[in-house]
Write an enzyme that holds these catalytic residues in place. Structure first.
Site, PDB file in Angstrom:
ATOM      1  N   GLN A 131      -9.978  -2.381 -10.093  1.00 11.42           N
ATOM      2  CA  GLN A 131      -8.920  -1.369 -10.038  1.00 11.42           C
ATOM      3  C   GLN A 131      -7.558  -2.045  -9.923  1.00 11.42           C
ATOM      4  O   GLN A 131      -7.314  -2.763  -8.953  1.00 11.42           O
ATOM      5  CB  GLN A 131      -9.154  -0.484  -8.809  1.00 11.42           C
ATOM      6  CG  GLN A 131      -8.147   0.605  -8.595  1.00 11.42           C
ATOM      7  CD  GLN A 131      -8.294   1.217  -7.210  1.00 11.42           C
ATOM      8  OE1 GLN A 131      -8.344   0.504  -6.223  1.00 11.42           O
ATOM      9  NE2 GLN A 131      -8.389   2.522  -7.139  1.00 11.42           N
ATOM     10  N   GLY A 132      -6.698  -1.833 -10.894  1.00 11.88           N
ATOM     11  CA  GLY A 132      -5.385  -2.479 -10.911  1.00 11.88           C
ATOM     12  C   GLY A 132      -4.269  -1.483 -10.672  1.00 11.88           C
ATOM     13  O   GLY A 132      -3.610  -1.047 -11.615  1.00 11.88           O
ATOM     14  N   SER A 134      -2.366  -1.509  -7.109  1.00 10.59           N
ATOM     15  CA  SER A 134      -1.382  -2.078  -6.179  1.00 10.59           C
ATOM     16  C   SER A 134      -0.604  -3.210  -6.826  1.00 10.59           C
ATOM     17  O   SER A 134      -1.156  -4.008  -7.592  1.00 10.59           O
ATOM     18  CB  SER A 134      -2.087  -2.614  -4.942  1.00 10.59           C
ATOM     19  OG  SER A 134      -2.831  -1.610  -4.344  1.00 10.59           O
ATOM     20  N   GLU A 254     -12.221   8.050  -4.906  1.00  9.97           N
ATOM     21  CA  GLU A 254     -12.219   6.910  -3.982  1.00  9.97           C
ATOM     22  C   GLU A 254     -12.171   7.374  -2.531  1.00  9.97           C
ATOM     23  O   GLU A 254     -12.799   6.786  -1.657  1.00  9.97           O
ATOM     24  CB  GLU A 254     -10.997   6.028  -4.292  1.00  9.97           C
ATOM     25  CG  GLU A 254     -11.009   4.724  -3.527  1.00  9.97           C
ATOM     26  CD  GLU A 254      -9.896   3.779  -3.972  1.00  9.97           C
ATOM     27  OE1 GLU A 254      -8.948   4.230  -4.645  1.00  9.97           O
ATOM     28  OE2 GLU A 254      -9.986   2.596  -3.622  1.00  9.97           O
ATOM     29  N   ASN A 370      -4.490   5.352   6.055  1.00  9.03           N
ATOM     30  CA  ASN A 370      -4.740   6.590   6.796  1.00  9.03           C
ATOM     31  C   ASN A 370      -3.444   7.301   7.179  1.00  9.03           C
ATOM     32  O   ASN A 370      -3.424   8.532   7.281  1.00  9.03           O
ATOM     33  CB  ASN A 370      -5.606   6.294   8.021  1.00  9.03           C
ATOM     34  CG  ASN A 370      -7.059   6.113   7.607  1.00  9.03           C
ATOM     35  OD1 ASN A 370      -7.363   5.993   6.415  1.00  9.03           O
ATOM     36  ND2 ASN A 370      -7.965   6.106   8.570  1.00  9.03           N
ATOM     37  N   GLU A 371      -2.358   6.537   7.356  1.00 12.48           N
ATOM     38  CA  GLU A 371      -1.071   7.193   7.637  1.00 12.48           C
ATOM     39  C   GLU A 371      -0.695   8.084   6.447  1.00 12.48           C
ATOM     40  O   GLU A 371      -0.274   9.230   6.612  1.00 12.48           O
ATOM     41  CB  GLU A 371       0.044   6.151   7.864  1.00 12.48           C
ATOM     42  CG  GLU A 371      -0.071   5.357   9.154  1.00 12.48           C
ATOM     43  CD  GLU A 371      -1.087   4.229   9.071  1.00 12.48           C
ATOM     44  OE1 GLU A 371      -1.586   3.940   7.965  1.00 12.48           O
ATOM     45  OE2 GLU A 371      -1.403   3.633  10.121  1.00 12.48           O
TER      46      GLU A 371
HETATM   47  C1  LIG Z   1     -10.118  -4.400   1.441  1.00  3.38           C
HETATM   48  C2  LIG Z   1      -9.036  -3.922   0.496  1.00  3.38           C
HETATM   49  C3  LIG Z   1      -9.341  -3.740  -0.834  1.00  3.38           C
HETATM   50  C4  LIG Z   1      -8.349  -3.325  -1.727  1.00  3.38           C
HETATM   51  N1  LIG Z   1      -8.690  -3.224  -3.054  1.00  3.38           N
HETATM   52  C5  LIG Z   1      -7.743  -2.835  -3.940  1.00  3.38           C
HETATM   53  C6  LIG Z   1      -8.053  -2.767  -5.341  1.00  3.38           C
HETATM   54  O1  LIG Z   1      -9.179  -3.061  -5.765  1.00  3.38           O
HETATM   55  N2  LIG Z   1      -7.091  -2.399  -6.203  1.00  3.38           N
HETATM   56  C7  LIG Z   1      -5.833  -2.060  -5.785  1.00  3.38           C
HETATM   57  O2  LIG Z   1      -5.034  -1.679  -6.630  1.00  3.38           O
HETATM   58  N3  LIG Z   1      -5.487  -2.121  -4.465  1.00  3.38           N
HETATM   59  C8  LIG Z   1      -6.424  -2.512  -3.536  1.00  3.38           C
HETATM   60  N4  LIG Z   1      -6.094  -2.606  -2.196  1.00  3.38           N
HETATM   61  C9  LIG Z   1      -4.709  -2.366  -1.783  1.00  3.38           C
HETATM   62  C10 LIG Z   1      -4.529  -1.081  -0.995  1.00  3.38           C
HETATM   63  O3  LIG Z   1      -4.663   0.044  -1.819  1.00  3.38           O
HETATM   64  C11 LIG Z   1      -3.135  -1.176  -0.343  1.00  3.38           C
HETATM   65  O4  LIG Z   1      -3.189  -2.233   0.597  1.00  3.38           O
HETATM   66  C12 LIG Z   1      -2.733   0.109   0.358  1.00  3.38           C
HETATM   67  O5  LIG Z   1      -2.534   1.126  -0.593  1.00  3.38           O
HETATM   68  C13 LIG Z   1      -1.476  -0.067   1.215  1.00  3.38           C
HETATM   69  O6  LIG Z   1      -0.446  -0.637   0.476  1.00  3.38           O
HETATM   70  P1  LIG Z   1       0.370  -1.912   1.017  1.00  3.38           P
HETATM   71  O7  LIG Z   1      -0.649  -2.966   1.395  1.00  3.38           O
HETATM   72  O8  LIG Z   1       1.395  -2.273  -0.007  1.00  3.38           O
HETATM   73  O9  LIG Z   1       1.073  -1.454   2.375  1.00  3.38           O
HETATM   74  P2  LIG Z   1       2.456  -0.643   2.510  1.00  3.38           P
HETATM   75  O10 LIG Z   1       2.509   0.466   1.527  1.00  3.38           O
HETATM   76  O11 LIG Z   1       3.576  -1.637   2.520  1.00  3.38           O
HETATM   77  O12 LIG Z   1       2.284  -0.012   3.966  1.00  3.38           O
HETATM   78  C14 LIG Z   1       2.495  -0.764   5.169  1.00  3.38           C
HETATM   79  C15 LIG Z   1       2.306   0.202   6.334  1.00  3.38           C
HETATM   80  O13 LIG Z   1       3.282   1.267   6.268  1.00  3.38           O
HETATM   81  C16 LIG Z   1       2.641   2.538   6.297  1.00  3.38           C
HETATM   82  N5  LIG Z   1       3.332   3.491   5.426  1.00  3.38           N
HETATM   83  C17 LIG Z   1       3.775   3.276   4.174  1.00  3.38           C
HETATM   84  N6  LIG Z   1       4.330   4.401   3.671  1.00  3.38           N
HETATM   85  C18 LIG Z   1       4.212   5.348   4.634  1.00  3.38           C
HETATM   86  C19 LIG Z   1       4.592   6.718   4.728  1.00  3.38           C
HETATM   87  N7  LIG Z   1       5.184   7.360   3.699  1.00  3.38           N
HETATM   88  N8  LIG Z   1       4.310   7.396   5.871  1.00  3.38           N
HETATM   89  C20 LIG Z   1       3.698   6.782   6.924  1.00  3.38           C
HETATM   90  N9  LIG Z   1       3.327   5.471   6.888  1.00  3.38           N
HETATM   91  C21 LIG Z   1       3.577   4.772   5.769  1.00  3.38           C
HETATM   92  C22 LIG Z   1       1.253   2.277   5.740  1.00  3.38           C
HETATM   93  O14 LIG Z   1       0.335   3.249   6.172  1.00  3.38           O
HETATM   94  C23 LIG Z   1       0.933   0.904   6.328  1.00  3.38           C
HETATM   95  O15 LIG Z   1       0.451   1.008   7.645  1.00  3.38           O
HETATM   96  C24 LIG Z   1      -7.041  -3.037  -1.285  1.00  3.38           C
HETATM   97  C25 LIG Z   1      -6.731  -3.207   0.086  1.00  3.38           C
HETATM   98  C26 LIG Z   1      -7.711  -3.656   0.965  1.00  3.38           C
HETATM   99  C27 LIG Z   1      -7.348  -3.846   2.416  1.00  3.38           C
END
Ligand SMILES: Cc1cc2nc3c(=O)[nH]c(=O)nc-3n(C[C@H](O)[C@H](O)[C@H](O)COP(=O)(O)OP(=O)(O)OC[C@H]3O[C@@H](n4cnc5c(N)ncnc54)[C@H](O)[C@@H]3O)c2cc1C
Length: 387
Positions: A131-132, A134, A254, A370-371
Site C-alpha cells: 500500500q503506497g 503515506s 483496512e 486512533n486520534e
Molecule cells: C506498522 C505500520 C505499518 C504501516 N504500513 C503502511 C503501509 O503499508 N502503507 C502506507 O501508506 N502507510 C503505512 N503506515 C503509515 C501509517 O499509515 C501512518 O504512520 C499514519 O497514518 C500516521 O501518519 P504519520 O506517521 O505521518 O503521523 P502524523 O500524521 O505526523 O501524526 C503524528 C501524531 O499527530 C496526531 N495527529 C495528526 N493529525 C491529527 C489531527 N487532525 N487530530 C488529532 N491528532 C492528529 C496523530 O494521531 C499522531 O499521534 C504504517 C504505519 C505503521 C506504524
C-alpha cells in the site's frame, strides 16, 4: 439477528477445520525449521508457500467468485473460516494488502478486465501488493500528498516518494495515490494507480523496524513510465482524478472488518485464558483483566456480526469502520499487556507474547491513527463541529 449457524454453515466449519489441521501440519513439516516472521525475507518466502497451499485448496479468499480463486462463500462463512484459521494458529497473511485491502476495491471500482486479470493472481500470491499512501509529509493528512503522475502517450510518468510501505521490499506491485490533475489541491485531482515495482524509474529501499524485522520500505518514483497495459485492464482503478473515493473505500476495509476479523482476537483471548490457567490463576485483579479482555473480544465478534448483517443487506461500510478500528487496536494492546503482566519477569524473554505486544503497539498508528479515528467518529457519527 439470528445467531445460530445452519447445518450447511456447520458443515463448512468442519470442512475448514479439517483442511487447516492437515495442511498446517504438512506445511510445518515441509519447512523443517521454525516458522519465521513474515516481515523477514526468509519468513516471507515460508509464508508464501503456505498461502499458495491455501489457494490450491480454494481457501485463500473464500468469499470471492470461484473463477477468481474463491468458493463463493457468504460473509458469514468467511467469518467462520477466519475463526477456524486463527483457532488453528495459522500464520498471518503476508498477502493481506492485496487480499483484504486492494481486492474489495477492485470488486467495487474495477472493470471486468481488471477483476479477472488481477484477482486470481492476488489469491495465488503471484502478484504481491503493498500500500503506497503515506509520504514523508503526508500521513494522517493524506490529502497533502505530493507524489504526482503526468499523463503522456500510452501511460503516466510518476514522480515522488512513498514511505512506511509495509513489506514493500518483498512485494511485486504497489497501489497508491498520485496527484494527476496539475494545480489541484487536497483530495481533488488524485488517482488510484496500480504500479508494478519493477517499472524502470521505481526504486524500493527497505529499512528495519524497531522490533528488528525488515518490514518497511521507502519507494521512490523518478520519471517512472507506467504503461497503461502494465496491469491487466489498465493501471487506473476507478475514475482518473477521483482516486480519493476509491482510497476511502480501501480505508474502510483496512479499519473495518476485512483486515482485522474477530477470529484473530478471539483466538488471542482464548490463548490468554489458557495462559491464566497455566500460571495458576493469577491474582484477583489479573483474573478480572483477563475476563474483561476476553469479553471485549466477544463483543467485537458481536459487533462484526452486526456489521455483516448490514453489509449482507446491501449497505456500505461507512465511518463506523473507525469505531471497529478503535476497538480492535485497543483490544490487541490490552490482550498482550495482560499476558505480559501474567508472565511477570518471563515477559522479558523473546516469545510470541512479547513479539505480539510489540506489534500491537503499532495498531493505534497504522490504518489511520486512533486520534484521527476519534475525530471521524466525533464529526461524522456524533455530528460534533469540526475544530
Ligand atoms: C506498522 C505500520 C505499518 C504501516 N504500513 C503502511 C503501509 O503499508 N502503507 C502506507 O501508506 N502507510 C503505512 N503506515 C503509515 C501509517 O499509515 C501512518 O504512520 C499514519 O497514518 C500516521 O501518519 P504519520 O506517521 O505521518 O503521523 P502524523 O500524521 O505526523 O501524526 C503524528 C501524531 O499527530 C496526531 N495527529 C495528526 N493529525 C491529527 C489531527 N487532525 N487530530 C488529532 N491528532 C492528529 C496523530 O494521531 C499522531 O499521534 C504504517 C504505519 C505503521 C506504524
Amino acid at each position: 439477528m439470528d445467531l445460530s449457524w445452519s447445518e450447511d454453515e456447520k458443515g463448512f466449519r468442519r470442512e475448514a477445520r479439517a483442511w487447516l489441521e492437515t495442511n498446517l501440519a504438512e506445511w510445518r513439516d515441509e519447512l523443517a525449521g521454525p516458522v519465521l516472521s513474515g516481515d523477514t525475507p526468509e519468513g516471507f518466502a515460508q509464508h508464501l508457500r503456505w498461502e499458495r497451499r491455501l489457494f490450491a485448496g480454494r481457501w485463500a479468499a473464500v468469499s470471492w467468485a470461484p473463477h477468481h480463486g474463491g468458493r463463493g462463500a457468504s460473509l458469514w462463512e468467511w467469518l467462520l473460516f477466519e475463526e477456524e484459521y486463527h483457532r488453528a494458529g495459522a500464520p498471518m497473511r503476508v498477502t493481506q494488502n492485496g487480499v483484504f485491502l486492494l481486492a474489495p476495491s477492485v470488486y467495487e471500482f474495477g472493470t471486468a478486465a481488471q477483476r479477472d486479470g488481477i484477482l486470481p493472481r492476488v489469491a495465488n500470491a503471484d502478484d504481491l501488493w503493498c500500500q503506497g499512501w503515506s509520504e514523508p509529509n503526508a500521513g494522517s493528512d493524506l490529502a497533502s500528498l505530493t507524489s504526482a503522475a503526468r499523463r503522456v502517450d500510452g501511460g503516466w510518468v510518476l514522480d515522488g516518494q512513498k514511505t512506511w510501505t509495509t513489506r514493500g521490499a518483498f512485494c511485486t506491485h504497489l497501489f497508491g495515490l498520485f496527484r494527476t490533475v496539475a494545480g489541484s489541491t487536497r483530495h481533488h485531482g488524485l488517482s488510484y494507480l496500480l504500479v508494478p515495482l519493477d517499472t524502470p524509474g521505481v526504486t524500493v529501499r527497505g529499512f528495519g523496524r524497531l522490533d528488528g524485522d525488515e518490514g518497511f520500505a521507502e519507494v521512490f518514483f523518478d520519471q517512472a513510465f507506467l504503461a497503461d497495459e502494465a496491469v491487466p485492464g489498465g493501471v487506473v482503478l476507478g475514475e482518473p482524478g477521483n482516486g480519493w473515493a476509491v482510497a476511502m473505500a480501501t480505508a474502510g476495509s483496512e479499519r473495518g472488518l476485512t483486515l482485522r476479523s474477530p477470529g484473530r482476537f478471539l483466538a488471542t483471548a482464548n490463548r490468554l485464558a489458557g495462559l491464566l490457567a497455566e500460571r495458576g490463576g493469577g491474582d484477583a485483579v489479573l483474573r478480572r483483566r483477563v475476563a474483561d479482555a476476553w469479553m471485549k473480544a466477544e463483543a467485537y465478534q458481536l459487533h462484526t456480526l452486526r456489521a455483516v448483517t448490514f453489509l449482507a443487506a446491501g449497505e456500505q461500510a461507512g465511518p463506523e469502520a473507525s469505531l471497529s478500528k478503535l476497538w480492535w487496536s485497543e483490544l490487541d494492546v490490552e490482550l498482550h499487556e495482560t499476558a505480559l503482566d501474567l508472565l511477570g519477569p518471563d515477559a522479558e524473554r523473546d516469545g510470541p507474547w512479547s513479539r505480539g505486544w510489540q506489534f500491537s503497539l503499532s495498531g493505534p498508528i497504522y490504518a489511520g491513527t486512533n486520534e484521527v479515528q476519534r475525530n471521524i467518529a466525533a464529526e461524522r457519527l456524533l455530528g460534533l463541529p469540526r475544530r
